[in-house]
Design an enzyme around this catalytic site. Structure first.
Site, PDB file in Angstrom:
ATOM      1  N   SER A  36     130.171 -24.104  54.017  1.00  0.00           N
ATOM      2  CA  SER A  36     131.140 -24.845  53.187  1.00  0.00           C
ATOM      3  C   SER A  36     132.282 -25.242  54.109  1.00  0.00           C
ATOM      4  O   SER A  36     132.447 -24.673  55.192  1.00  0.00           O
ATOM      5  CB  SER A  36     131.666 -23.911  52.088  1.00  0.00           C
ATOM      6  OG  SER A  36     132.837 -24.442  51.490  1.00  0.00           O
ATOM      7  N   TYR A  82     134.851 -15.658  49.267  1.00  0.00           N
ATOM      8  CA  TYR A  82     133.973 -16.816  49.476  1.00  0.00           C
ATOM      9  C   TYR A  82     134.055 -17.268  50.937  1.00  0.00           C
ATOM     10  O   TYR A  82     133.029 -17.514  51.582  1.00  0.00           O
ATOM     11  CB  TYR A  82     134.369 -17.944  48.514  1.00  0.00           C
ATOM     12  CG  TYR A  82     133.455 -19.150  48.574  1.00  0.00           C
ATOM     13  CD1 TYR A  82     132.236 -19.152  47.900  1.00  0.00           C
ATOM     14  CD2 TYR A  82     133.815 -20.292  49.291  1.00  0.00           C
ATOM     15  CE1 TYR A  82     131.398 -20.262  47.941  1.00  0.00           C
ATOM     16  CE2 TYR A  82     132.978 -21.409  49.328  1.00  0.00           C
ATOM     17  CZ  TYR A  82     131.771 -21.390  48.653  1.00  0.00           C
ATOM     18  OH  TYR A  82     130.948 -22.492  48.701  1.00  0.00           O
ATOM     19  N   ALA A 101     134.814 -15.531  53.504  1.00  0.00           N
ATOM     20  CA  ALA A 101     134.148 -14.545  54.367  1.00  0.00           C
ATOM     21  C   ALA A 101     132.645 -14.791  54.394  1.00  0.00           C
ATOM     22  O   ALA A 101     132.010 -14.773  55.457  1.00  0.00           O
ATOM     23  CB  ALA A 101     134.452 -13.132  53.874  1.00  0.00           C
ATOM     24  N   LYS A 151     131.025 -17.580  53.733  1.00  0.00           N
ATOM     25  CA  LYS A 151     130.641 -18.883  54.300  1.00  0.00           C
ATOM     26  C   LYS A 151     130.931 -18.971  55.801  1.00  0.00           C
ATOM     27  O   LYS A 151     130.223 -19.676  56.534  1.00  0.00           O
ATOM     28  CB  LYS A 151     131.313 -20.010  53.512  1.00  0.00           C
ATOM     29  CG  LYS A 151     130.804 -20.119  52.065  1.00  0.00           C
ATOM     30  CD  LYS A 151     129.298 -20.395  51.997  1.00  0.00           C
ATOM     31  CE  LYS A 151     128.770 -20.610  50.600  1.00  0.00           C
ATOM     32  NZ  LYS A 151     127.325 -20.917  50.554  1.00  0.00           N
ATOM     33  N   ILE A 182     132.116 -31.197  46.351  1.00  0.00           N
ATOM     34  CA  ILE A 182     130.933 -31.905  45.848  1.00  0.00           C
ATOM     35  C   ILE A 182     130.858 -31.701  44.332  1.00  0.00           C
ATOM     36  O   ILE A 182     131.040 -30.587  43.837  1.00  0.00           O
ATOM     37  CB  ILE A 182     129.637 -31.359  46.511  1.00  0.00           C
ATOM     38  CG1 ILE A 182     129.786 -31.336  48.047  1.00  0.00           C
ATOM     39  CG2 ILE A 182     128.428 -32.181  46.092  1.00  0.00           C
ATOM     40  CD1 ILE A 182     130.137 -32.655  48.700  1.00  0.00           C
TER      41      ILE A 182
END
Ligand code: NAP
Length: 249
Positions: free
Chosen positions: A142, A155, A157, A159, A188
């Site tokens: 991401s 999140y 961490a 990604k 997105i």
């Protein structure tokens, strides 16, 4: 572009929704046979119906479950007789939490799905991949795997970890002619995108932060995933492709 994917067998995790579903549709148009998986098999019906092929199987696969990962990968190869590419797409999008309010269960779940899920499926797939035959993995990080964001520590961490994991995988597997690349999407428009879930004001501010002035579509990620799997990207290994419409910093 991507005619090299005709006849290839691709397993997709998280294929019932968003980027996984759009990628299934794209790959079906390019002539791939597909193993569509998601945590609930019945949720895959709409994806399967939207695909332009009858060479499809569906299966329940909770990527945080190592035994299930092994079983589904084995069944896929038994059914199709081969496996060429894996799209490790299943993941949980972020919910903002101040650190002191961060539930331990949320932390464990994100690590189990976003990070360990990629490990489980990779480990289960590897024995089935032919060396020096054009096989590859595409993993999903991401924009939050490349830059930090307040209230998104868990999140971020997972990604960031996907990028480290994938780049190391690429070094090991490259010697066997198996490529590993990463897509790092920005904002997105998918059902669980944090900005979409946060409502129209947040979407507006997200759009304003993007140079192209809009959120991306799942199909625009799928185009890049297909390219990374194809022979056109045969010298790409360990690459992280940012797809975000142009974001400052
Ligand atoms: P999505 O529409 O929510 O699709 C994710 C799919 O994964 C859902 O069908 C979900 O099922 C499934 N899933 C959840 N836990 C699973 C598990 N344990 N095992 C197997 N499948 C599971 O999300 P998306 O936006 O397309 O995101 C796909 C990937 O892109 C994720 O890794 C996400 O972090 C990443 N990403 C998305 C964006 C974005 O803006 N959308 C940006 C950067 C990165 P349920 O619906 O039943 O939970």
């Amino acid at each position: 572009m991507s005619s090299s994917l005709n006849g290839k067998v691709v397993l997709i995790t998280g294929a019932a929704s968003g980027i996984g579903r759009a990628t299934a549709i794209k790959l079906s148009k390019l002539g791939c046979a597909l193993a569509l998986t998601d945590i609930v098999e019945t949720d895959l019906g709409e994806t399967a119906e939207s695909c332009h092929t009858e060479k499809i199987i569906t299966a329940a696969l909770d990527v945080s479950n190592a035994d299930q990962s092994e079983l589904v990968l084995k069944e896929t190869v038994e059914y199709f007789g081969r496996l060429d590419h894996i799209f490790n797409c299943a993941g949980i999008n972020p919910t903002p939490y101040p650190l002191l309010d961060l539930p331990e269960g949320y932390f464990d779940k994100l690590v189990a799905v976003n990070l360990k899920g990629t490990y489980n499926v990779t480990k289960a797939a590897l024995p089935h991949l032919k060396e020096h035959a054009g096989c590859s993995f595409v993993n999903v990080s991401s924009i939050l795997g490349l830059k930090p964001s307040k209230l998104q520590a868990t999140y971020c961490a997972t990604k960031y970890a996907i990028i480290g994991f994938s780049k190391s995988m690429a070094l090991e597997l490259g010697e066997r002619g198996i490529r590993v690349n990463v897509v790092a999407p920005g904002f997105i428009q998918t059902p669980t995108n944090a900005s979409v879930v946060a409502g129209p004001d947040f979407v507006k501010s997200a759009e304003q932060s993007v140079s192209l002035g809009r959120l991306g579509t799942a199909a625009e990620i799928a185009d890049v995933v297909a390219f990374l799997m194809s022979d056109e990207a045969k010298y790409m290994n360990g690459s992280v492709v940012e797809i975000n419409g142009g974001l400052a910093n």
